[in-house]
Design a protein around this motif. Structure first.
Motif, mmCIF file in Angstrom:
data_model
loop_
_atom_site.group_PDB
_atom_site.id
_atom_site.type_symbol
_atom_site.label_atom_id
_atom_site.label_comp_id
_atom_site.label_asym_id
_atom_site.label_seq_id
_atom_site.Cartn_x
_atom_site.Cartn_y
_atom_site.Cartn_z
ATOM 1 N N SER A 1 42.017 -7.635 -13.115
ATOM 2 C CA SER A 1 43.154 -7.001 -12.426
ATOM 3 C C SER A 1 44.478 -7.651 -12.793
ATOM 4 O O SER A 1 45.527 -6.999 -12.750
ATOM 5 N N LEU A 2 44.460 -8.930 -13.163
ATOM 6 C CA LEU A 2 45.702 -9.602 -13.527
ATOM 7 C C LEU A 2 46.304 -8.987 -14.784
ATOM 8 O O LEU A 2 47.536 -8.935 -14.932
ATOM 9 N N GLY A 3 45.458 -8.493 -15.669
ATOM 10 C CA GLY A 3 45.943 -7.890 -16.903
ATOM 11 C C GLY A 3 46.713 -6.607 -16.693
ATOM 12 O O GLY A 3 47.423 -6.159 -17.606
ATOM 13 N N ARG A 4 46.620 -6.011 -15.500
ATOM 14 C CA ARG A 4 47.383 -4.785 -15.229
ATOM 15 C C ARG A 4 48.848 -5.070 -14.934
ATOM 16 O O ARG A 4 49.685 -4.173 -15.033
ATOM 17 N N VAL A 5 49.145 -6.305 -14.559
ATOM 18 C CA VAL A 5 50.530 -6.632 -14.201
ATOM 19 C C VAL A 5 51.111 -7.737 -15.071
ATOM 20 O O VAL A 5 52.290 -8.070 -14.940
ATOM 21 N N ALA A 6 50.314 -8.300 -15.971
ATOM 22 C CA ALA A 6 50.783 -9.438 -16.762
ATOM 23 C C ALA A 6 50.222 -9.370 -18.169
ATOM 24 O O ALA A 6 49.139 -8.821 -18.411
ATOM 25 N N GLU A 7 50.987 -9.929 -19.096
ATOM 26 C CA GLU A 7 50.506 -10.151 -20.458
ATOM 27 C C GLU A 7 49.800 -11.508 -20.480
ATOM 28 O O GLU A 7 50.378 -12.516 -20.069
ATOM 29 N N ILE A 8 48.571 -11.541 -20.945
ATOM 30 C CA ILE A 8 47.766 -12.772 -20.923
ATOM 31 C C ILE A 8 47.316 -13.103 -22.334
ATOM 32 O O ILE A 8 46.766 -12.254 -23.038
ATOM 33 N N SER A 9 47.556 -14.322 -22.744
ATOM 34 C CA SER A 9 47.032 -14.805 -24.014
ATOM 35 C C SER A 9 46.411 -16.170 -23.789
ATOM 36 O O SER A 9 46.640 -16.810 -22.754
ATOM 37 N N ARG A 10 45.616 -16.608 -24.756
ATOM 38 C CA ARG A 10 44.958 -17.906 -24.629
ATOM 39 C C ARG A 10 45.058 -18.665 -25.947
ATOM 40 O O ARG A 10 44.832 -18.101 -27.017
ATOM 41 N N THR A 11 45.435 -19.912 -25.837
ATOM 42 C CA THR A 11 45.444 -20.808 -26.977
ATOM 43 C C THR A 11 44.635 -22.039 -26.599
ATOM 44 O O THR A 11 44.054 -22.110 -25.513
ATOM 45 N N PHE A 12 44.605 -23.025 -27.502
ATOM 46 C CA PHE A 12 43.900 -24.265 -27.208
ATOM 47 C C PHE A 12 44.832 -25.438 -27.461
ATOM 48 O O PHE A 12 45.548 -25.479 -28.464
ATOM 49 N N VAL A 13 44.837 -26.371 -26.529
ATOM 50 C CA VAL A 13 45.506 -27.655 -26.711
ATOM 51 C C VAL A 13 44.389 -28.691 -26.770
ATOM 52 O O VAL A 13 43.801 -29.043 -25.748
ATOM 53 N N GLY A 14 44.068 -29.147 -27.973
ATOM 54 C CA GLY A 14 42.863 -29.946 -28.130
ATOM 55 C C GLY A 14 41.665 -29.099 -27.744
ATOM 56 O O GLY A 14 41.484 -27.981 -28.235
ATOM 57 N N ALA A 15 40.849 -29.605 -26.834
ATOM 58 C CA ALA A 15 39.672 -28.870 -26.365
ATOM 59 C C ALA A 15 39.965 -28.016 -25.135
ATOM 60 O O ALA A 15 39.067 -27.347 -24.625
ATOM 61 N N TRP A 16 41.211 -28.044 -24.665
ATOM 62 C CA TRP A 16 41.549 -27.306 -23.448
ATOM 63 C C TRP A 16 41.913 -25.862 -23.755
ATOM 64 O O TRP A 16 42.871 -25.617 -24.513
ATOM 65 N N PRO A 17 41.252 -24.877 -23.146
ATOM 66 C CA PRO A 17 41.804 -23.521 -23.156
ATOM 67 C C PRO A 17 43.055 -23.496 -22.265
ATOM 68 O O PRO A 17 43.042 -24.032 -21.157
ATOM 69 N N VAL A 18 44.110 -22.888 -22.760
ATOM 70 C CA VAL A 18 45.359 -22.807 -22.008
ATOM 71 C C VAL A 18 45.793 -21.346 -21.972
ATOM 72 O O VAL A 18 46.020 -20.729 -23.018
ATOM 73 N N TYR A 19 45.900 -20.800 -20.778
ATOM 74 C CA TYR A 19 46.308 -19.409 -20.599
ATOM 75 C C TYR A 19 47.818 -19.316 -20.443
ATOM 76 O O TYR A 19 48.438 -20.142 -19.763
ATOM 77 N N ASP A 20 48.383 -18.300 -21.067
ATOM 78 C CA ASP A 20 49.808 -18.006 -20.965
ATOM 79 C C ASP A 20 49.928 -16.647 -20.298
ATOM 80 O O ASP A 20 49.494 -15.634 -20.850
#
Length: 302
Positions: free
Chosen positions: A47-66
């Motif tokens: 449901s969050l994707g209906r109101v927001a643009e979501i992407s994911r990258t990695f900082v080291g081993a951490w998934p980081v959502y934008d």
């Protein structure tokens, strides 16, 4: 006097036995072992994707959502560090808060799914969080940068801000701490009396979770327990706590020590409210979220 809805929710949490998750060291170890066998998801709800643009990258081993507003430019940015006793993943109340920050404050929210204890320990986790915060501040962009954390995430957030201050002097525009867990020793003498009324937390399990997060460090090391660190030179702080939270002693000690060292603190303590009440669907939680939105919006004017 807490609202009727708040009282009903606390009663429901007690009836559901939520405090048993931290009722003993064994309960925490069992939970950690189960998580190792079947890791919980940290994915955002669809449901969050209906109101927001979501992407994911990695900082080291951490998934980081934008997470950014859909169709509009963000006016500020937030680094949100989630709670869970250092052993729990992002859950729906965290994502609901993130949704509020995106849709009501117009903020871009960066959300690290940091490595949990016992794999993720303070000596490894705090430097990565500080680097992530440093990068956001340096990148700038519209508005300022607000650092927000709840519970254990608030402890990690504060430790990261302290490390960044010591390293470069840089700070976010504001630090918002929601029911912060700042001293994993759980040694404050007032906690025993508060614990009896707390519907969510208990000291034995918290001590064990803190021990796992500390790893090879002492429990009173400031990287583990940032209440044991210094507070001069930090960004202005806003703190939310409730009197039915065994960790409220950390917030009160933070208020005393930070003001003594010349750091600005805006302090909110709600009588009869439990741990992380600003994330809960109660009137007091809604008022706290509205204040947090105001603070984030204010950074756009800096």
């Amino acid at each position: 006097m807490p609202s009727l809805r708040s009282r009903a929710l606390s009663a429901a949490l007690i009836a559901a036995g939520r405090r048993r998750r931290f009722g003993s060291a064994e309960a925490v170890r069992t939970r950690v072992a189960e998580s190792a066998r079947r890791p919980a998801s940290h994915l955002p709800p669809r449901s969050l994707g209906r109101v927001a643009e979501i992407s994911r990258t990695f900082v080291g081993a951490w998934p980081v959502y934008d997470v950014a507003p859909r169709g509009t430019e963000p006016t500020s940015q937030v680094l949100y560090v989630h709670g869970g006793g250092y052993i729990g993943e992002l859950v729906r109340p965290h994502w609901a808060m993130i949704r509020t920050l995106v849709t009501q404050a117009g903020a871009r929210v960066v959300v690290p799914a940091y490595i949990l204890a016992p794999r993720g320990t303070a000596d490894r986790t705090v430097p990565v969080a500080a680097d992530l915060l440093s990068g956001l501040i340096a990148a700038g962009g519209a508005g300022g940068t607000v650092l927000i954390g709840d519970s254990a995430g608030a402890g990690l957030a504060l430790a990261a801000a302290q490390r960044l201050r010591d390293r470069t002097g840089a700070q976010p525009s504001r630090i918002v701490l929601i029911s912060p867990w700042l001293d994993v020793t759980m040694s404050h003498p007032d906690q025993a009396g508060i614990e009896a009324a707390d519907p969510l937390l208990a000291r034995p399990g918290l001590r064990e979770a803190g021990r796992l997060y500390a790893g090879t460090l002492a429990a009173d090391d400031p990287r583990v327990s940032p209440l044991r660190g210094s507070f001069g030179g930090l960004a202005p702080l806003t703190v939310f706590t409730g009197t039915r939270d065994v960790l409220s002693t950390d917030s009160r000690e933070l208020l005393r020590r930070a003001r003594a060292e010349g750091t600005e603190v805006e302090f909110h303590e709600e009588a009869g409210l439990p741990h992380v009440y600003p994330l809960l669907p109660v009137p007091e939680g809604r008022a706290a979220r509205e204040r947090i939105v105001e603070l984030v919006r204010a950074t756009a004017e800096l």
